[in-house]
Motif scaffolding. Structure first.
Motif, PDB file in Angstrom:
ATOM      1  N   HIS A  98      -6.582  -4.202  -9.233  1.00 11.53           N
ATOM      2  CA  HIS A  98      -5.308  -4.926  -9.257  1.00 11.53           C
ATOM      3  C   HIS A  98      -4.692  -4.894 -10.651  1.00 11.53           C
ATOM      4  O   HIS A  98      -3.485  -4.675 -10.804  1.00 11.53           O
ATOM      5  CB  HIS A  98      -5.514  -6.380  -8.828  1.00 11.53           C
ATOM      6  N   LYS A  99      -5.515  -5.103 -11.663  1.00 17.23           N
ATOM      7  CA  LYS A  99      -5.031  -5.091 -13.043  1.00 17.23           C
ATOM      8  C   LYS A  99      -4.520  -3.701 -13.421  1.00 17.23           C
ATOM      9  O   LYS A  99      -3.436  -3.551 -14.001  1.00 17.23           O
ATOM     10  CB  LYS A  99      -6.151  -5.520 -13.995  1.00 17.23           C
TER      11      LYS A  99
ATOM     12  N   GLN B 201      -1.172  -2.951 -11.649  1.00 19.26           N
ATOM     13  CA  GLN B 201      -0.043  -3.585 -12.318  1.00 19.26           C
ATOM     14  C   GLN B 201       0.351  -2.826 -13.587  1.00 19.26           C
ATOM     15  O   GLN B 201       1.542  -2.609 -13.854  1.00 19.26           O
ATOM     16  CB  GLN B 201      -0.378  -5.029 -12.685  1.00 19.26           C
TER      17      GLN B 201
ATOM     18  N   ASP C 203      -3.891  -4.304  -1.374  1.00 15.69           N
ATOM     19  CA  ASP C 203      -3.703  -4.694  -2.769  1.00 15.69           C
ATOM     20  C   ASP C 203      -2.253  -5.084  -3.037  1.00 15.69           C
ATOM     21  O   ASP C 203      -1.966  -6.099  -3.696  1.00 15.69           O
ATOM     22  CB  ASP C 203      -4.078  -3.542  -3.704  1.00 15.69           C
ATOM     23  N   ILE C 204      -1.322  -4.272  -2.539  1.00 10.24           N
ATOM     24  CA  ILE C 204       0.100  -4.533  -2.754  1.00 10.24           C
ATOM     25  C   ILE C 204       0.510  -5.856  -2.121  1.00 10.24           C
ATOM     26  O   ILE C 204       1.235  -6.657  -2.725  1.00 10.24           O
ATOM     27  CB  ILE C 204       0.933  -3.366  -2.184  1.00 10.24           C
TER      28      ILE C 204
ATOM     29  N   THR D 189      -1.337  -8.446  -1.542  1.00  8.79           N
ATOM     30  CA  THR D 189      -1.925  -9.542  -2.321  1.00  8.79           C
ATOM     31  C   THR D 189      -1.115  -9.804  -3.589  1.00  8.79           C
ATOM     32  O   THR D 189      -0.754 -10.948  -3.899  1.00  8.79           O
ATOM     33  CB  THR D 189      -3.379  -9.217  -2.706  1.00  8.79           C
ATOM     34  N   LEU D 190      -0.814  -8.735  -4.337  1.00  3.82           N
ATOM     35  CA  LEU D 190      -0.097  -8.877  -5.601  1.00  3.82           C
ATOM     36  C   LEU D 190       1.358  -9.278  -5.380  1.00  3.82           C
ATOM     37  O   LEU D 190       1.924 -10.032  -6.191  1.00  3.82           O
ATOM     38  CB  LEU D 190      -0.178  -7.570  -6.394  1.00  3.82           C
TER      39      LEU D 190
ATOM     40  N   GLU E 130       1.632 -12.934  -4.843  1.00  2.30           N
ATOM     41  CA  GLU E 130       1.481 -13.672  -6.108  1.00  2.30           C
ATOM     42  C   GLU E 130       2.654 -13.433  -7.057  1.00  2.30           C
ATOM     43  O   GLU E 130       2.672 -13.965  -8.169  1.00  2.30           O
ATOM     44  CB  GLU E 130       0.178 -13.239  -6.785  1.00  2.30           C
TER      45      GLU E 130
ATOM     46  N   ARG F  15       3.447 -10.642  -8.535  1.00  7.50           N
ATOM     47  CA  ARG F  15       3.087  -9.772  -9.666  1.00  7.50           C
ATOM     48  C   ARG F  15       3.584  -8.341  -9.499  1.00  7.50           C
ATOM     49  O   ARG F  15       3.525  -7.554 -10.437  1.00  7.50           O
ATOM     50  CB  ARG F  15       1.575  -9.798  -9.876  1.00  7.50           C
ATOM     51  N   LEU F  16       4.069  -7.990  -8.301  1.00  7.84           N
ATOM     52  CA  LEU F  16       4.766  -6.718  -8.102  1.00  7.84           C
ATOM     53  C   LEU F  16       5.682  -6.863  -6.901  1.00  7.84           C
ATOM     54  O   LEU F  16       5.660  -7.865  -6.194  1.00  7.84           O
ATOM     55  CB  LEU F  16       3.782  -5.549  -7.946  1.00  7.84           C
TER      56      LEU F  16
ATOM     57  N   ARG G 289       6.985  -5.246  -3.304  1.00  6.95           N
ATOM     58  CA  ARG G 289       6.648  -4.328  -2.223  1.00  6.95           C
ATOM     59  C   ARG G 289       7.929  -3.666  -1.718  1.00  6.95           C
ATOM     60  O   ARG G 289       8.944  -4.324  -1.483  1.00  6.95           O
ATOM     61  CB  ARG G 289       5.970  -5.103  -1.088  1.00  6.95           C
TER      62      ARG G 289
END
Length: 254
Positions: free
Chosen positions: A8-9, A12, A40-41, A43-44, A47, A49-50, A52
């Protein structure tokens, strides 16, 4: 840190540098299945953080555009190819009006070896690129200089550009929605882009393929107002290609 957290890190960080990537690209890069990348997408994205997108993911988007320095480093190879493709459709000695943007700057660099161009622009960056060729006649619109990207915006820039009638208008954009609307963030920049469309015999829009489905607040025009759209292929889905072609605009993919 778990494998998924490390991924995930890294995901990003990769998107922060690249701006956008497809599911297939990400799966290949991280050595996992497309299903894992989609998870992963999701989830992020949940949050914040990206972002979709259909067929891929990119940096988080809001009501403001990505800062200029970051945009400039995104899709550099793709923008170069788009610029070169546009240059193939511009004859020497043509008159052009070119607006603000990192992709329009790539077009300007690709046009540098063209002889005898007559160019009107509201971008100091575009002007400085094309002025390197002594055979070009480069005219810069007056108005307020936007410090973040050296763009010139405001009513005086609109009035200045409206005095011209050029062969080709070349405009960048921040987003295209599913209804065929061309979108941007700054209403002052949009007003200048509309003026360029009105004053051009042929209108070429240049954009990398991450802009398809990307939201922005202000409508510039519609796909049907364009002569041609230049992007890098493939587009995020076949439906986008159908939308462009049905609008009557030609589609060229680098």
């Amino acid at each position: 840190m778990s494998k998924s957290a490390i991924r995930h890190k890294s995901l990003q960080e990769f998107l922060a540098e690249r701006g956008y990537a497809t599911i297939e690209e990400l799966a290949t890069r991280f050595g996992v299945t497309p299903q894992t990348i989609r998870k992963d997408i999701n989830t992020l994205a949940a949050e914040g953080r990206l972002q979709r997108f259909h067929g891929g993911a990119g940096v988080p988007l809001g009501s403001n555009n990505i800062v200029y320095d970051q945009r400039k480093s995104m899709f550099m190879d793709e923008k170069k190819r788009i610029g070169e493709l546009v240059a193939e459709h511009i004859p020497e000695g043509a008159s052009l009006c070119i607006n603000i943007g990192t992709t329009t700057e790539a077009v300007a660099r690709a046009l540098l070896n063209h002889q005898g161009l007559r160019v009107v622009t509201n971008s100091l960056n575009v002007a400085s690129i094309l002025a390197q060729n002594a055979t070009n006649d480069v005219v810069v619109a007056g108005g307020s200089v936007r410090h973040r990207d050296n763009g010139i915006v405001g009513p005086s820039a609109e009035r200045f550009i409206r005095e011209f009638r050029v062969d080709y208008g070349i405009i960048g954009i921040s987003g295209i929605d599913e209804e065929g609307n061309l979108l941007d963030y700054d209403y002052r920049e949009v007003a200048v882009a509309r003026t360029i469309i009105d004053c051009s015999r042929h209108v070429y829009m240049v954009t990398d393929n991450s802009k398809f489905g990307r939201p922005a607040m202000v409508r510039v025009a519609r796909l049907g107002d364009l002569t041609a759209l230049f992007s890098n292929g493939p587009l995020p889905s076949p439906e986008w290609e159908t939308l462009v072609r049905e609008s009557g605009a030609e589609l060229f993919l680098a």
